[in-house]
Design a protein around this motif. Structure first.
Motif, short mmCIF file in Angstrom:
data_model
loop_
_atom_site.label_atom_id
_atom_site.label_comp_id
_atom_site.label_asym_id
_atom_site.label_seq_id
_atom_site.Cartn_x
_atom_site.Cartn_y
_atom_site.Cartn_z
N PHE A 40 2.23 4.06 -0.56
CA PHE A 40 1.17 3.44 0.22
C PHE A 40 1.39 3.54 1.72
O PHE A 40 0.52 3.17 2.50
CB PHE A 40 1.02 1.97 -0.17
N HIS A 138 -2.36 -1.68 -2.74
CA HIS A 138 -0.99 -2.13 -3.03
C HIS A 138 -1.07 -3.56 -3.60
O HIS A 138 -0.89 -4.55 -2.89
CB HIS A 138 -0.16 -2.09 -1.76
N SER A 141 2.09 -6.05 -3.28
CA SER A 141 2.25 -6.67 -1.97
C SER A 141 1.16 -7.69 -1.70
O SER A 141 1.40 -8.71 -1.06
CB SER A 141 2.24 -5.60 -0.87
#
Length: 252
Positions: A40, A138, A141
């Protein structure tokens, strides 16, 4: 700015957070060797020499007097392994956070533990705004950021979504007189840390966490009221929850 804001050694339940140094380069290169960690962010795993140069630059601190850099490697105390890093850039308007844990140590909650420790450290130093930039795909995260109390905004930077948290929210404590911004930030960080625990494991687990953190009875009552709703939870009810919890009365 707090003198040890970016240089203090930190400690969590399982990790030692150590200020980054060139001597960490070899272990850090091994911990971050999986190309998937760059899915990412782009790029590739850095070599030992590249990391040695980068670590030296980070350890030297920001050349801009308007900001401070904090970078910590994560040492797992159980076996001494270096597992990743957390970092922050502190400016007048708040602190930006980032975290990376190597693939072999993922799915153990270590990134959350380290980021939470860093965030608590920043709040204690008086930081009242936290920011993170996360790729919209993502999901791991994003989940971690939400667990820290950050929420996505409509703003983007280099294709990443800006997440923010107001760490000093007096609105969580409307009847608490004389609440300073720093104390509000500390209480807010505590409440946000407890929210996922309450959702997953219930109030008794929250009270155990508060006791383990060394939180006194009065701030524990305050945090409990904020978690349950300040206007809908009486002081008497919150006090009973705290004082009658197994964490406070282990022999009952």
């Amino acid at each position: 700015m707090h003198p040890d804001l970016t240089t203090a050694e930190l400690r969590s339940e399982r990790l030692d957070l150590l200020p980054i140094a060139p001597g960490h380069a070899e272990e850090l290169a091994a911990a971050l060797a999986d190309p998937a960690l760059h899915a990412f962010t782009g790029g590739r795993p850095a070599t030992v020499e590249e990391l040695r140069v980068r670590c030296a630059r980070l350890a030297a601190g920001s050349p801009d007097p308007a900001e401070a850099w904090g970078n910590w490697v994560l040492r797992l105390r159980a076996d001494g392994a270096l597992t990743g890093y957390v970092q922050t850039t502190v400016r007048a308007d708040g602190a930006e956070l980032a975290w990376v844990v190597g693939t072999p140590w993922q799915r153990r909650g270590l990134a959350h533990e380290a980021a939470r420790t860093l965030l608590t450290h920043l709040v204690t130093a008086g930081i009242t705004t936290a920011v993170a930039h996360i790729h919209p795909d993502h999901r791991a995260s994003a989940r971690l950021a939400r667990a820290l109390g950050l929420y996505p905004t409509m703003r983007t930077q280099d294709g990443e979504t800006r997440w923010e948290a107001d760490l000093a929210r007096p609105d969580l404590f409307p009847d608490l007189l004389g609440l300073t911004a720093e104390r509000a930030a500390r209480l807010t960080a505590l409440v946000e840390e407890c929210r996922p625990v309450l959702a997953a494991d219930g109030m008794e687990a929250v009270q155990s966490l508060l006791a383990e953190r060394g939180v006194g009875v009065i701030p524990a009552i305050t945090a409990t009221r904020a978690l349950l709703g300040w206007t809908g939870t009486s002081l008497h009810t919150a006090r009973k929850i705290v004082e009658l919890s197994a964490a406070r009365t282990p022999d009952r």
